[in-house]
Design a protein around this motif. Sequence first.
Motif: not given
Length: 177
Positions: A98-106, A143-153
């Motif tokens: 129950x703690x993993x909703x769509x946003x936290x999954x992203x 790799x930096x693109x992945x990091x920046x994407x994760x930070x934006x999310x």
Amino acid sequence: MKQLEIFVERIILASRWLLVVFYIGLAIALMLYAVSFGVKLWKFATHITSSDEAEAILDMLGLIDAALVASLVVMVIISGYENFVSKFDEEDKVHWLGEIDANSLKIKVASTIVAISSIHLLQIFLNVDKYTGEKLMWYTIIHIAFVVSALFLAFIDRVTAMTKALNKQKQQEAPKL
């Protein structure tokens, strides 16, 4: 006309069960990937005494990478089923679901992708002599693109949570008429 609307809504709601095919497919893919992991582990175990330290580290990073990918697949299967298809009947055994909703999954998926990318980049840097400068640059940029994407999310998730909390607070403070 209302009966047609009800019929269409039932079809749309029932269509979520089509996702089960994808989750079962992912579970089968995970089983196959487990076989691949077993082969990698066996190769690592049987060659550990003849491997140098750098080779052993690369092999272990490959095993860690496989575990992260497998965890990502499990997260998607369980969270996707729970969020989009149906709640699990044995909620007491899987209380954390129950703690993993769509946003936290992203956020978890993005974090896992960054971790996987980090491991791949580390493996590349440990074999730096096998890569051209241009390839190293592109691997690093990706790799930096992945990091920046994760930070934006994460940032968007945080702003959304703050906005929801602020709206909830305003509703509670609003005078009752």
